[in-house]
Design a protein around this motif. Sequence first.
Motif, PDB file in Angstrom:
ATOM      1  N   GLY A 117       2.115   4.726   1.233  1.00  0.00           N
ATOM      2  CA  GLY A 117       2.067   5.371   2.551  1.00  0.00           C
ATOM      3  C   GLY A 117       2.700   4.527   3.631  1.00  0.00           C
ATOM      4  N   ASP A 118       2.048   3.416   4.012  1.00  0.00           N
ATOM      5  CA  ASP A 118       2.576   2.622   5.127  1.00  0.00           C
ATOM      6  C   ASP A 118       3.306   1.357   4.672  1.00  0.00           C
ATOM      7  N   GLY A 119       3.195   0.978   3.406  1.00  0.00           N
ATOM      8  CA  GLY A 119       3.911  -0.183   2.898  1.00  0.00           C
ATOM      9  C   GLY A 119       3.318  -1.523   3.289  1.00  0.00           C
ATOM     10  N   GLY A 120       2.177  -1.504   3.986  1.00  0.00           N
ATOM     11  CA  GLY A 120       1.538  -2.748   4.397  1.00  0.00           C
ATOM     12  C   GLY A 120       0.916  -3.481   3.219  1.00  0.00           C
ATOM     13  N   ARG A 153       0.839  -1.196   0.000  1.00  0.00           N
ATOM     14  CA  ARG A 153       0.000   0.000   0.000  1.00  0.00           C
ATOM     15  C   ARG A 153       0.873   1.243   0.000  1.00  0.00           C
TER      16      ARG A 153
END
Length: 66
Positions: free
Chosen positions: A10-13, A8
């Motif tokens: 933004g947060d890389g999740g 994702r």
Amino acid sequence: MSYATPARPGDGGRPLPDEPELVMYRGGAFDQPAVEARSANRAGRPPDGRLFSIGVRFVRALEAGM
């Protein structure tokens, strides 16, 4: 989770499936070979799988004179 799934912004999740096939854990245990006893070691187990050597390790500060 698959690394083939894009991260994702933004947060890389990465989104998790509703029912994961495996859950990941890190580090080694006293009953594993030395090569696996490092924080970068990762492995997976079914979500309902249990091992006596996996869990939370409690720590506390030692006081002088103990």
